[in-house]
Design a protein around this motif. Structure first.
Motif, PDB file in Angstrom:
ATOM      1  N   LEU A  78      -2.012   5.374   9.168  1.00 26.01           N
ATOM      2  CA  LEU A  78      -0.984   4.533   9.801  1.00 26.01           C
ATOM      3  C   LEU A  78      -0.089   5.323  10.754  1.00 26.01           C
ATOM      4  N   ARG A 112       3.667   6.681   4.371  1.00 24.68           N
ATOM      5  CA  ARG A 112       2.483   6.148   5.035  1.00 24.68           C
ATOM      6  C   ARG A 112       1.264   6.202   4.122  1.00 24.68           C
ATOM      7  N   ARG A 115       1.468   3.387   1.539  1.00 19.19           N
ATOM      8  CA  ARG A 115       1.119   2.075   2.078  1.00 19.19           C
ATOM      9  C   ARG A 115      -0.385   1.947   2.281  1.00 19.19           C
ATOM     10  N   ALA A 116      -1.017   3.014   2.775  1.00 18.78           N
ATOM     11  CA  ALA A 116      -2.464   2.986   2.989  1.00 18.78           C
ATOM     12  C   ALA A 116      -3.217   2.883   1.667  1.00 18.78           C
TER      13      ALA A 116
END
Length: 240
Positions: A78, A112, A115-116
């Motif tokens: 991301l 990040r 979230r991924a």
């Protein structure tokens, strides 16, 4: 049919398992978070499956084993809009990443990557091997900042324990001098050990441990050699 949010799932009725002969259906019973049984489908066993909100009626659906991703870069996930790499230019993209990464903090990387990872979990991926950069600097290749990616992904591994198996591979930049490779890979192992919530007192105490990887110009450009530095039969050797 969907289970009411917050309700306890009792089971799944009439589902086809991947690899089973066509037309062979099973009923899966659930006890809390554990699969309690996988039995041949019997409409008499779950007569309320089509009306009970604690059962899922999955006639016409096939269940697959959870997916595994053997090659991810969650520390880079991301980040496209932050890095803005040139299209179709691998060397340029790498240079853009290296430049942008100087400004990424441990918390940035963790946010990040988290979230991924949750996006991957939502699609059924429960095991991931992630290659994570170390960031040597000109003034001190062994500074604490060099291993912020390792620390971030170690924290994420602890957060997701029980949901996702996360294997960390320490990725040393291309053309790193040989005398720094050993120091950087050792530093990555130390960073993982000290940032983990679980003490590691012996090699192999908890798997997976980070494996060191380094870009090697010998014999092929951009080949990556990954070798375990602790004695453990469960640590694989991989190619990048």
């Amino acid at each position: 049919m969907s289970v009411i949010p917050g309700a306890q799932l009792h089971g799944i009725a009439g589902v086809h398992l991947y690899g089973a002969p066509a037309g062979r259906l099973v009923d899966i019973t659930v006890d809390g978070t554990t699969v309690a049984g996988v039995l041949p489908h019997d409409p008499a066993r779950v007569p309320a499956a089509t009306s009970d909100e604690n059962w899922l009626d999955l006639h016409g659906y096939t269940m697959f084993p959870a997916a595994a991703d053997p090659h991810a870069h969650l520390d880079k996930a991301l980040s496209h809009d932050l890095v803005n790499p040139p299209a179709g230019d691998l060397d340029g993209a790498i240079a853009s990443w290296v430049k942008a990464a100087d400004g990424f903090t441990e918390e940035d990387i963790l946010d990040r990557a988290r979230r991924a990872a949750w996006l991957m979990l939502a699609q059924g991926t429960t095991a991931v091997r992630t290659h994570v950069d170390v960031y040597p600097s000109d003034d001190s290749s062994l500074s604490s900042a060099a291993f912020r990616g390792i620390r971030a992904l170690t924290r994420l591994r602890e957060e997701l324990a029980g949901l996702m198996t996360l294997q960390i591979v320490a990725l040393v930049p291309a053309h790193t001098p040989d005398d720094q490779v050993t120091a950087l890979t050792g530093g990555a192992l130390d960073a993982e050990r000290t940032s983990s919530a679980v003490p590691r007192t012996l090699p192999g105490t908890r798997w997976p441990r980070p494996m060191p990887c380094w870009m090697s110009p010998r014999p092929v450009a951009w080949a990556v050699t990954c070798t375990p530095t602790i004695s453990s039969p469960v640590l694989p050797v991989t190619a990048h």
